[in-house]
Design a protein around this motif. Structure first.
Motif, PDB file in Angstrom:
ATOM      1  N   UNK A  40       0.845  -1.194   0.000  1.00  0.00           N
ATOM      2  CA  UNK A  40       0.000   0.000   0.000  1.00  0.00           C
ATOM      3  C   UNK A  40       0.883   1.248   0.000  1.00  0.00           C
ATOM      4  N   UNK A  41       0.548   2.228  -0.853  1.00  0.00           N
ATOM      5  CA  UNK A  41       1.357   3.435  -0.971  1.00  0.00           C
ATOM      6  C   UNK A  41       0.474   4.684  -1.020  1.00  0.00           C
ATOM      7  N   UNK A  42       1.051   5.794  -0.495  1.00  0.00           N
ATOM      8  CA  UNK A  42       0.382   7.096  -0.558  1.00  0.00           C
ATOM      9  C   UNK A  42       1.433   8.169  -0.825  1.00  0.00           C
ATOM     10  N   UNK A  43       1.124   9.057  -1.769  1.00  0.00           N
ATOM     11  CA  UNK A  43       1.989  10.202  -2.049  1.00  0.00           C
ATOM     12  C   UNK A  43       1.147  11.457  -1.978  1.00  0.00           C
ATOM     13  N   UNK A  44       1.433  12.316  -1.015  1.00  0.00           N
ATOM     14  CA  UNK A  44       0.686  13.555  -0.867  1.00  0.00           C
ATOM     15  C   UNK A  44       1.315  14.687  -1.649  1.00  0.00           C
ATOM     16  N   UNK A 111      -6.608   0.567  -7.545  1.00  0.00           N
ATOM     17  CA  UNK A 111      -7.415  -0.301  -6.694  1.00  0.00           C
ATOM     18  C   UNK A 111      -7.226  -1.758  -7.104  1.00  0.00           C
ATOM     19  N   UNK A 112      -7.478  -2.649  -6.158  1.00  0.00           N
ATOM     20  CA  UNK A 112      -7.291  -4.074  -6.394  1.00  0.00           C
ATOM     21  C   UNK A 112      -8.420  -4.834  -5.712  1.00  0.00           C
ATOM     22  N   UNK A 113      -8.898  -5.884  -6.370  1.00  0.00           N
ATOM     23  CA  UNK A 113      -9.939  -6.720  -5.769  1.00  0.00           C
ATOM     24  C   UNK A 113      -9.321  -7.632  -4.718  1.00  0.00           C
ATOM     25  N   UNK A 114      -9.784  -7.493  -3.479  1.00  0.00           N
ATOM     26  CA  UNK A 114      -9.323  -8.344  -2.391  1.00  0.00           C
ATOM     27  C   UNK A 114     -10.531  -9.017  -1.756  1.00  0.00           C
ATOM     28  N   UNK A 115     -10.610 -10.330  -1.924  1.00  0.00           N
ATOM     29  CA  UNK A 115     -11.764 -11.105  -1.450  1.00  0.00           C
ATOM     30  C   UNK A 115     -13.066 -10.543  -2.003  1.00  0.00           C
ATOM     31  N   UNK A 116     -13.011 -10.150  -3.291  1.00  0.00           N
ATOM     32  CA  UNK A 116     -14.212  -9.676  -3.970  1.00  0.00           C
ATOM     33  C   UNK A 116     -14.588  -8.241  -3.686  1.00  0.00           C
ATOM     34  N   UNK A 117     -13.745  -7.511  -2.951  1.00  0.00           N
ATOM     35  CA  UNK A 117     -14.036  -6.118  -2.602  1.00  0.00           C
ATOM     36  C   UNK A 117     -12.911  -5.232  -3.123  1.00  0.00           C
ATOM     37  N   UNK A 118     -13.279  -4.110  -3.756  1.00  0.00           N
ATOM     38  CA  UNK A 118     -12.268  -3.174  -4.257  1.00  0.00           C
ATOM     39  C   UNK A 118     -11.615  -2.446  -3.099  1.00  0.00           C
ATOM     40  N   UNK A 119     -10.280  -2.501  -3.046  1.00  0.00           N
ATOM     41  CA  UNK A 119      -9.511  -1.813  -2.023  1.00  0.00           C
ATOM     42  C   UNK A 119      -8.485  -0.900  -2.693  1.00  0.00           C
ATOM     43  N   UNK A 120      -8.233   0.241  -2.074  1.00  0.00           N
ATOM     44  CA  UNK A 120      -7.243   1.183  -2.588  1.00  0.00           C
ATOM     45  C   UNK A 120      -5.846   0.712  -2.192  1.00  0.00           C
ATOM     46  N   UNK A 121      -4.958   0.568  -3.191  1.00  0.00           N
ATOM     47  CA  UNK A 121      -3.579   0.163  -2.918  1.00  0.00           C
ATOM     48  C   UNK A 121      -2.599   1.309  -3.185  1.00  0.00           C
ATOM     49  N   UNK A 122      -3.065   2.351  -3.843  1.00  0.00           N
ATOM     50  CA  UNK A 122      -2.202   3.510  -4.090  1.00  0.00           C
ATOM     51  C   UNK A 122      -3.080   4.742  -4.253  1.00  0.00           C
ATOM     52  N   UNK A 123      -2.627   5.830  -3.642  1.00  0.00           N
ATOM     53  CA  UNK A 123      -3.322   7.114  -3.774  1.00  0.00           C
ATOM     54  C   UNK A 123      -2.267   8.207  -3.918  1.00  0.00           C
ATOM     55  N   UNK A 124      -2.498   9.102  -4.855  1.00  0.00           N
ATOM     56  CA  UNK A 124      -1.556  10.201  -5.112  1.00  0.00           C
ATOM     57  C   UNK A 124      -2.345  11.499  -5.213  1.00  0.00           C
ATOM     58  N   UNK A 125      -1.915  12.503  -4.461  1.00  0.00           N
ATOM     59  CA  UNK A 125      -2.542  13.820  -4.460  1.00  0.00           C
ATOM     60  C   UNK A 125      -1.523  14.832  -4.949  1.00  0.00           C
ATOM     61  N   UNK A 126      -1.923  15.710  -5.870  1.00  0.00           N
ATOM     62  CA  UNK A 126      -0.988  16.720  -6.364  1.00  0.00           C
ATOM     63  C   UNK A 126      -1.719  18.010  -6.670  1.00  0.00           C
ATOM     64  N   UNK A 313      -2.429  13.603 -11.306  1.00  0.00           N
ATOM     65  CA  UNK A 313      -1.481  12.570 -10.926  1.00  0.00           C
ATOM     66  C   UNK A 313      -0.402  12.308 -11.954  1.00  0.00           C
ATOM     67  N   UNK A 314       0.315  11.208 -11.730  1.00  0.00           N
ATOM     68  CA  UNK A 314       1.347  10.757 -12.653  1.00  0.00           C
ATOM     69  C   UNK A 314       0.762   9.716 -13.597  1.00  0.00           C
ATOM     70  N   UNK A 315       1.321   9.629 -14.795  1.00  0.00           N
ATOM     71  CA  UNK A 315       0.831   8.705 -15.812  1.00  0.00           C
ATOM     72  C   UNK A 315       1.998   7.896 -16.373  1.00  0.00           C
ATOM     73  N   UNK A 316       1.756   6.607 -16.610  1.00  0.00           N
ATOM     74  CA  UNK A 316       2.783   5.764 -17.220  1.00  0.00           C
ATOM     75  C   UNK A 316       2.628   5.804 -18.728  1.00  0.00           C
TER      76      UNK A 316
END
Length: 322
Positions: A40-44, A111-126, A313-316
């Motif tokens: 899990x990652x966060x960038x403020x 976001x990623x499906x974990x046990x059928x539920x969407x969970x946030x694994x990365x958030x970036x604020x800019x 945000x950032x884009x690949x």
């Protein structure tokens, strides 16, 4: 078989619940919506606001509790999913009660499906920084082409998945001044004819040409990449002097048909991807690269992370080797 990328109303709802929980300082909801993964990652937006794993999960509700009260005005929110992975980006203006300042914020989520539920694994604020402040210039050519495409909108355009390609001649103003108007006009027309032939050979459609740039659309991402590579090759083989270098950008997404927008955010992102390309380079978004992933005659450079004007945000992006 590669799973398709598709817009996700479900993830739009998830992200809105997250934004509402931040606004309401609902610590229980925030903790529940975050992934339990140590990745899990966060960038403020401020220096030092870079957290991961359990530290982020446990500490973020306290961080939110310190945010002054604010009004929230959402401008845009899009979300997409591919199998068990999803991503979203949001643009909003926040006005804080502490200083009455209104500031544009950009948010991106993975976001990623974990046990059928969407969970946030990365958030970036800019917060966006103008190009004039960052690099001393403002890019205008691709903005003009986007505006021209909107002016030329036709109601017979079909909805569905499209790959949008932008091309732009590098340093055109300096070359035009060196050659003179007549020779430059002939050189540009020859280049545009070359672009049209190459685009139509791959069943693409030249939507608009303006000055020394083009915008085209393809029903197939592979066809768009093939046309881009062929255009770069043919342009490099042109014997005329001085040689013209072009940058190309491609993005793929759902065509959205409205009264005042040609391709919705797809066209805007394609233009920004083109602006990020170096002379002689073909840059594609991660969505486009994903659609042609797997065994293929198409090869790409390693992805790089960039900011794109007007998009949060950032884009690949990937460089297509031609």
């Amino acid at each position: 078989m590669t799973q398709p990328v598709r817009p996700s109303p479900e993830l739009i709802a998830v992200v809105r619940r997250w934004n509402e929980a931040v606004h309401a300082k609902d610590s229980a909801a925030l903790s529940n919506m975050l992934s339990t993964s140590e990745y899990l990652r966060y960038q403020g937006s401020a220096e030092g606001e870079s957290w991961s794993g359990s530290l982020f999960r446990k500490g973020f509700p306290d961080h939110v509790a310190e945010i002054p009260e604010y009004d929230w005005d959402e401008h845009s929110l899009e979300a997409f999913e591919c199998g068990a992975v999803g991503w979203a980006h949001c643009v909003a203006t926040l006005r804080f009660a502490s200083n009455e300042k209104a500031m544009v914020h950009r948010f991106t989520f993975v976001l990623h499906l974990e046990d059928g539920v969407w969970k946030i694994v990365h958030c970036h604020v800019s917060n966006p920084v103008p190009n004039m402040e960052k690099i001393g210039i403002e890019h205008k050519a691709l903005d003009a082409l986007v505006a021209a495409a909107r002016d030329g909108f036709r109601q017979d355009q079909r909805e569905g998945m499209a790959s949008v390609m932008f091309t732009d001649i590098v340093n055109s103003s300096a070359i035009a001044e060196m050659l003179g108007d007549r020779i430059w006009t002939d050189a540009v027309q020859k280049h545009l004819d070359l672009a049209r032939d190459t685009i139509e050979a791959q069943n693409g459609k030249l939507v608009k040409s303006l000055g020394d740039g083009t915008m085209s659309s393809f029903s197939s991402a592979r066809a768009a990449l093939t046309a881009a590579a062929e255009l770069q090759r043919r342009n490099a083989e042109e014997p005329d002097e001085p040689p013209l270098q072009i940058r190309i950008g491609i993005h793929t997404g759902d065509v959205i048909q409205t009264d005042d927008d040609f391709f919705g955010t797809v066209v805007n992102k394609a233009a920004r991807v083109a602006a990020a390309a170096a002379p002689g380079e073909i840059c594609v978004s991660d969505a486009t690269q994903l659609l042609v992933g797997g065994p293929s005659e198409l090869t790409f450079s390693a992805p790089r992370s960039v900011t794109l004007k007007g998009l949060p945000g950032d884009h690949r992006i990937f460089g297509l080797k031609w």
